[in-house]
Design a protein around this motif. Structure first.
Motif, PDB file in Angstrom:
ATOM      1  N   GLN A 120      11.536  -1.496  10.451  1.00 34.90           N
ATOM      2  CA  GLN A 120      10.203  -2.067  10.221  1.00 34.90           C
ATOM      3  C   GLN A 120      10.218  -2.900   8.948  1.00 34.90           C
ATOM      4  O   GLN A 120      10.789  -2.493   7.936  1.00 34.90           O
ATOM      5  CB  GLN A 120       9.172  -0.942  10.100  1.00 34.90           C
ATOM      6  N   LYS A 121       9.556  -4.064   8.996  1.00 33.74           N
ATOM      7  CA  LYS A 121       9.482  -4.969   7.857  1.00 33.74           C
ATOM      8  C   LYS A 121       8.008  -5.214   7.508  1.00 33.74           C
ATOM      9  O   LYS A 121       7.395  -6.188   7.961  1.00 33.74           O
ATOM     10  CB  LYS A 121      10.164  -6.292   8.193  1.00 33.74           C
ATOM     11  N   PRO A 122       7.404  -4.356   6.707  1.00 32.86           N
ATOM     12  CA  PRO A 122       5.973  -4.505   6.404  1.00 32.86           C
ATOM     13  C   PRO A 122       5.595  -5.829   5.764  1.00 32.86           C
ATOM     14  O   PRO A 122       4.503  -6.352   6.032  1.00 32.86           O
ATOM     15  CB  PRO A 122       5.698  -3.323   5.457  1.00 32.86           C
ATOM     16  N   LEU A 123       6.451  -6.388   4.912  1.00 28.75           N
ATOM     17  CA  LEU A 123       6.100  -7.658   4.274  1.00 28.75           C
ATOM     18  C   LEU A 123       5.955  -8.771   5.311  1.00 28.75           C
ATOM     19  O   LEU A 123       5.049  -9.606   5.224  1.00 28.75           O
ATOM     20  CB  LEU A 123       7.150  -8.043   3.236  1.00 28.75           C
ATOM     21  N   ALA A 124       6.831  -8.772   6.301  1.00 32.60           N
ATOM     22  CA  ALA A 124       6.743  -9.773   7.364  1.00 32.60           C
ATOM     23  C   ALA A 124       5.500  -9.583   8.211  1.00 32.60           C
ATOM     24  O   ALA A 124       5.016 -10.533   8.848  1.00 32.60           O
ATOM     25  CB  ALA A 124       7.992  -9.709   8.243  1.00 32.60           C
ATOM     26  N   LEU A 125       4.964  -8.362   8.230  1.00 33.90           N
ATOM     27  CA  LEU A 125       3.751  -8.066   8.990  1.00 33.90           C
ATOM     28  C   LEU A 125       2.480  -8.360   8.201  1.00 33.90           C
ATOM     29  O   LEU A 125       1.387  -8.273   8.754  1.00 33.90           O
ATOM     30  CB  LEU A 125       3.761  -6.596   9.423  1.00 33.90           C
ATOM     31  N   GLY A 126       2.618  -8.685   6.923  1.00 30.49           N
ATOM     32  CA  GLY A 126       1.454  -9.043   6.121  1.00 30.49           C
ATOM     33  C   GLY A 126       1.203  -8.189   4.905  1.00 30.49           C
ATOM     34  O   GLY A 126       0.304  -8.481   4.112  1.00 30.49           O
ATOM     35  N   ALA A 127       1.960  -7.107   4.723  1.00 32.27           N
ATOM     36  CA  ALA A 127       1.781  -6.259   3.548  1.00 32.27           C
ATOM     37  C   ALA A 127       2.142  -7.018   2.279  1.00 32.27           C
ATOM     38  O   ALA A 127       2.936  -7.969   2.294  1.00 32.27           O
ATOM     39  CB  ALA A 127       2.626  -4.992   3.664  1.00 32.27           C
ATOM     40  N   ASP A 128       1.567  -6.571   1.158  1.00 34.22           N
ATOM     41  CA  ASP A 128       1.853  -7.199  -0.135  1.00 34.22           C
ATOM     42  C   ASP A 128       2.965  -6.481  -0.890  1.00 34.22           C
ATOM     43  O   ASP A 128       3.762  -7.112  -1.584  1.00 34.22           O
ATOM     44  CB  ASP A 128       0.583  -7.209  -0.994  1.00 34.22           C
ATOM     45  N   ILE A 129       2.992  -5.159  -0.767  1.00 36.59           N
ATOM     46  CA  ILE A 129       3.947  -4.326  -1.493  1.00 36.59           C
ATOM     47  C   ILE A 129       4.519  -3.290  -0.530  1.00 36.59           C
ATOM     48  O   ILE A 129       3.798  -2.711   0.282  1.00 36.59           O
ATOM     49  CB  ILE A 129       3.273  -3.612  -2.689  1.00 36.59           C
ATOM     50  N   VAL A 130       5.816  -3.054  -0.639  1.00 34.40           N
ATOM     51  CA  VAL A 130       6.483  -1.977   0.097  1.00 34.40           C
ATOM     52  C   VAL A 130       7.073  -1.015  -0.914  1.00 34.40           C
ATOM     53  O   VAL A 130       7.644  -1.441  -1.932  1.00 34.40           O
ATOM     54  CB  VAL A 130       7.589  -2.519   1.016  1.00 34.40           C
ATOM     55  N   VAL A 131       6.926   0.283  -0.670  1.00 34.22           N
ATOM     56  CA  VAL A 131       7.529   1.285  -1.544  1.00 34.22           C
ATOM     57  C   VAL A 131       8.462   2.181  -0.734  1.00 34.22           C
ATOM     58  O   VAL A 131       8.259   2.395   0.463  1.00 34.22           O
ATOM     59  CB  VAL A 131       6.469   2.150  -2.262  1.00 34.22           C
ATOM     60  N   LYS A 134      -4.970  -5.674  -2.144  1.00 33.32           N
ATOM     61  CA  LYS A 134      -3.555  -5.734  -1.792  1.00 33.32           C
ATOM     62  C   LYS A 134      -3.198  -4.514  -0.952  1.00 33.32           C
ATOM     63  O   LYS A 134      -3.683  -3.409  -1.198  1.00 33.32           O
ATOM     64  CB  LYS A 134      -2.674  -5.747  -3.047  1.00 33.32           C
ATOM     65  N   LEU A 135      -2.318  -4.712   0.031  1.00 35.36           N
ATOM     66  CA  LEU A 135      -1.870  -3.623   0.891  1.00 35.36           C
ATOM     67  C   LEU A 135      -0.499  -3.124   0.458  1.00 35.36           C
ATOM     68  O   LEU A 135       0.469  -3.881   0.423  1.00 35.36           O
ATOM     69  CB  LEU A 135      -1.801  -4.075   2.353  1.00 35.36           C
ATOM     70  N   VAL A 136      -0.440  -1.820   0.152  1.00 34.50           N
ATOM     71  CA  VAL A 136       0.809  -1.141  -0.187  1.00 34.50           C
ATOM     72  C   VAL A 136       1.216  -0.286   1.006  1.00 34.50           C
ATOM     73  O   VAL A 136       0.430   0.536   1.482  1.00 34.50           O
ATOM     74  CB  VAL A 136       0.646  -0.251  -1.433  1.00 34.50           C
ATOM     75  N   VAL A 137       2.445  -0.472   1.493  1.00 37.47           N
ATOM     76  CA  VAL A 137       2.944   0.296   2.636  1.00 37.47           C
ATOM     77  C   VAL A 137       4.127   1.144   2.199  1.00 37.47           C
ATOM     78  O   VAL A 137       5.104   0.617   1.644  1.00 37.47           O
ATOM     79  CB  VAL A 137       3.370  -0.632   3.801  1.00 37.47           C
ATOM     80  N   ASP A 138       4.042   2.442   2.442  1.00 39.83           N
ATOM     81  CA  ASP A 138       5.176   3.333   2.262  1.00 39.83           C
ATOM     82  C   ASP A 138       5.972   3.304   3.561  1.00 39.83           C
ATOM     83  O   ASP A 138       5.524   3.805   4.589  1.00 39.83           O
ATOM     84  CB  ASP A 138       4.689   4.750   1.951  1.00 39.83           C
ATOM     85  N   ASN A 139       7.168   2.717   3.501  1.00 43.29           N
ATOM     86  CA  ASN A 139       7.974   2.457   4.693  1.00 43.29           C
ATOM     87  C   ASN A 139       9.155   3.422   4.826  1.00 43.29           C
ATOM     88  O   ASN A 139      10.115   3.146   5.540  1.00 43.29           O
ATOM     89  CB  ASN A 139       8.501   1.015   4.635  1.00 43.29           C
ATOM     90  N   VAL A 140       9.061   4.564   4.156  1.00 44.21           N
ATOM     91  CA  VAL A 140      10.246   5.421   4.045  1.00 44.21           C
ATOM     92  C   VAL A 140      10.716   5.957   5.389  1.00 44.21           C
ATOM     93  O   VAL A 140      11.921   6.061   5.646  1.00 44.21           O
ATOM     94  CB  VAL A 140      10.002   6.575   3.039  1.00 44.21           C
ATOM     95  N   PHE A 141       9.798   6.295   6.302  1.00 41.32           N
ATOM     96  CA  PHE A 141      10.223   6.876   7.576  1.00 41.32           C
ATOM     97  C   PHE A 141      10.872   5.836   8.481  1.00 41.32           C
ATOM     98  O   PHE A 141      11.796   6.151   9.225  1.00 41.32           O
ATOM     99  CB  PHE A 141       9.034   7.513   8.295  1.00 41.32           C
ATOM    100  N   ALA A 142      10.394   4.599   8.436  1.00 40.73           N
ATOM    101  CA  ALA A 142      10.940   3.550   9.303  1.00 40.73           C
ATOM    102  C   ALA A 142      12.206   2.945   8.734  1.00 40.73           C
ATOM    103  O   ALA A 142      13.078   2.502   9.496  1.00 40.73           O
ATOM    104  CB  ALA A 142       9.901   2.463   9.538  1.00 40.73           C
ATOM    105  N   THR A 143      12.320   2.889   7.406  1.00 37.97           N
ATOM    106  CA  THR A 143      13.407   2.216   6.685  1.00 37.97           C
ATOM    107  C   THR A 143      13.367   0.716   6.958  1.00 37.97           C
ATOM    108  O   THR A 143      12.731   0.272   7.923  1.00 37.97           O
ATOM    109  CB  THR A 143      14.810   2.769   7.048  1.00 37.97           C
ATOM    110  N   PRO A 144      14.060  -0.085   6.147  1.00 37.92           N
ATOM    111  CA  PRO A 144      14.099  -1.529   6.436  1.00 37.92           C
ATOM    112  C   PRO A 144      14.853  -1.864   7.715  1.00 37.92           C
ATOM    113  O   PRO A 144      14.823  -3.017   8.156  1.00 37.92           O
ATOM    114  CB  PRO A 144      14.807  -2.107   5.203  1.00 37.92           C
ATOM    115  N   ILE A 145      15.496  -0.879   8.320  1.00 38.98           N
ATOM    116  CA  ILE A 145      16.212  -1.127   9.567  1.00 38.98           C
ATOM    117  C   ILE A 145      15.243  -1.293  10.734  1.00 38.98           C
ATOM    118  O   ILE A 145      15.453  -2.125  11.621  1.00 38.98           O
ATOM    119  CB  ILE A 145      17.203   0.024   9.866  1.00 38.98           C
TER     120      ILE A 145
END
Length: 398
Positions: free
Chosen positions: A198-209, A185-196
């Motif tokens: 970047q959307k890691p789940l839409a790109l294929g990630a399994d978990i976003v933190v 499973k791929l976990v992506v820390d998206n804190v710098f991009a924010t949900p505004i």
């Protein structure tokens, strides 16, 4: 608590509307501002009602298991992220730790990007090995490095993108494909991009933190974290883990973060506009050896950024050559604060080698290119002209 009977399906809303109205559940009093339920536990009408609640029926049992205010925050953030489910935690690091612990067991293997926040490296290098979990670090922007690091027992990938502190960006979709092919499973820390941006789940990630302490609060008040993903995975990997280990987000912090989400898009867009302007000014100053900003065409991963991000964010990193010059810059600032936080309304700058990444051995810092001349700056909401003048003056002093 009741949902607004007039409401459309919030999944059809624009992100600005989700940020203001997502997850809204009103008490019988019909309050406009979301209610703060500052309670540890809940009463039941009868012993039979308590039995039904503990047997999985609707309603709340105990703050560690859930709270109405926290539930509103979780639902709103899930809507903004495009996730089926969100679980809030007491801090960003509790979110990262739980996200990994829920996916691995003794004998398993993790692959992680080399460029990580210092505490994340500590979790992987010091904590997980105590429980028989090994980690291999790779150059995150290189998909083949991830593929080469996989083992039969690889169960999780972890990447920050953009990464702390030098804003390295990794191809989330390609890494997700490699993880899934390996049974991980791929976990992506998206804190710098924010949900505004970047959307890691839409790109294929399994978990976003997230560390909700950063942009989601955005005003330096409270700690918080979040784990987001598909409902089935979130339930299997994290429901019992979070209930029984107890990294619960307090109702008060939930309320502060819930209100922070209302203005997240406005704040981040404004901060990013100013950051782009400052990054260009910093890049042409004679004291600066290099600038890293995801919104600039000279970023090493500009092509990846164009494919998966819609904005550069509010954080800039730049190299002034050595510690002495970096410290002179910091000490000459008159508006920007020296602080290790980021995503705040107030601009702040830090020297990562002696603060956020101090716990990393020097050899590991050098592996990610973090020499002692680097400064990381989080751009706030002050006037762009004032910030430009302050930074220019401090660069002259460096």
């Amino acid at each position: 608590m009741a949902k607004d009977p007039r409401a459309e399906d919030p999944r059809n809303w624009e992100i600005e509307t989700r940020a203001v109205r997502g997850g809204m559940a009103r008490s019988p009093h019909g309050e406009i501002s979301e209610a703060l339920f500052l309670t540890q536990s809940f009463a039941y009408d009868s012993a039979e009602a308590a039995d039904a609640r503990f047997g999985g029926g609707p309603g709340f049992i105990y703050q560690r298991f859930g709270n109405p205010t926290t539930a509103m925050f979780e639902e709103r953030l899930a809507l903004m992220e495009g996730a089926e489910m969100c679980r809030a935690t007491a801090s960003g690091m509790s979110a990262v730790t739980a996200a990994l612990m829920g996916l691995v067991k003794a004998g398993d293997h993790v692959v992680a990007g080399r460029a990580l926040f210092g505490s994340c490296r500590w979790i992987l290098s010091n904590l997980l090995p105590r429980f028989g979990v090994e980690t291999t670090y790779v150059d995150a922007p290189e998909p083949e490095a991830w593929r080469a690091a996989c083992r039969p027992n690889t169960r999780a990938f972890l990447v920050e993108s953009p990464a702390n502190p030098l804003l390295e960006v990794s191809p989330i979709g390609a890494i997700a494909d490699i993880a899934h092919a390996a049974g991980a499973k791929l976990v992506v820390d998206n804190v710098f991009a924010t949900p505004i941006f970047q959307k890691p789940l839409a790109l294929g990630a399994d978990i976003v933190v997230y560390s909700a302490t950063k942009h989601i609060d955005g005003q330096g008040r409270v700690l918080g974290g979040a784990i987001l993903g598909a409902e089935a995975l979130m339930t299997e990997a994290y429901k019992d883990l979070l209930r029984h280990t107890g990294p619960a987000l307090s109702p008060f912090n939930s309320w502060v973060l819930l209100k922070g989400l209302e203005t997240l898009e406005l704040r981040v867009m404004r901060q990013t506009q100013t950051a782009a302007r400052l990054a260009d000014a910093i890049a042409v100053h004679g004291k600066v050896r290099r600038v890293m900003y995801p919104g600039r065409a000279d970023h090493p991963q500009a092509a990846i950024i164009a494919n998966q991000m819609t904005g550069g964010g509010n954080v800039i990193a730049f190299d002034l050559g050595d510690r002495a010059q970096a410290w002179r810059f910091l000490n000459a600032l008159q508006i920007v604060d020296i602080s290790n936080n980021l995503g705040d309304a107030k601009s702040m700058a830090t020297h990562p080698s002696t603060t956020t990444h101090r716990s990393m051995p020097e050899a590991e810092r050098l592996e990610i290119g973090l020499t002692e001349g680097w400064v990381r700056m989080s751009v706030g909401l002050e006037g762009a002209g004032d910030l430009g003048r302050d930074v220019s003056r401090a660069l002259d002093a460096a």
